[in-house]
Design an enzyme around this catalytic site. Sequence first.
Site: not given
Length: 210
Positions: A13, A17, A46, A85
């Site tokens: 976050g 990118t 997750y 990235d």
Amino acid sequence: MKYQYITVEGNIGAGKTTLAHLLSKKLNSRLILEEFADNPFLPKFYDNPQQYAFPLELFFMAERYKQLKDMLHTKDMFQHITVSDYLFTKCLLFAKVNLPEEEFRLYQKLFDIIHQQLVFPDILIYLHAPVQKLQQNIRKRNREYEQSIPDEYLFNIQETYTSYIKQHNIKTIFIDASNADFLGNEKHLNIVLEALEKDYEGGQHYFSLP
């Protein structure tokens, strides 16, 4: 441009990118973006980190290695600069956080074998933002499987990144991205572009955004 291979890194976050896209456009460079959405273990991880951490990290390492090797070993006559990235070492840093000790030792052995076959970036741009800002960005981009990431997990990733960068004295443009808005504030992007025009010794070189 002094740097032919530029990597943007940061926590989940942080805006990696977005910045990589903008730099690639401004520098007319090749762009290498992590294909995280192709990892079938990511949503499962997750939900159940203990069960899926090892296959998750193995899949990421294999995919990142193949992508970087294919791109970096293929010359482009028209684009002499490459912007990525992600840093391949990201594999090891996330594995250190996600895997139990025995699995991490095995993973590190595999990593060490293939890491030496890749070219290291000329310079690293690291975006550092507080966990609260990261959570805001994560909610904003609204990937379902990311919405329950604990603050503690983001903090551990952050600490692992910064510790690695400092320990290895990596040539790094270290940006305080607490209020970063690379899409909406052209001054923020220009600060990064101007920073890339300078020559640096190894280590961290700090920049803040107005």
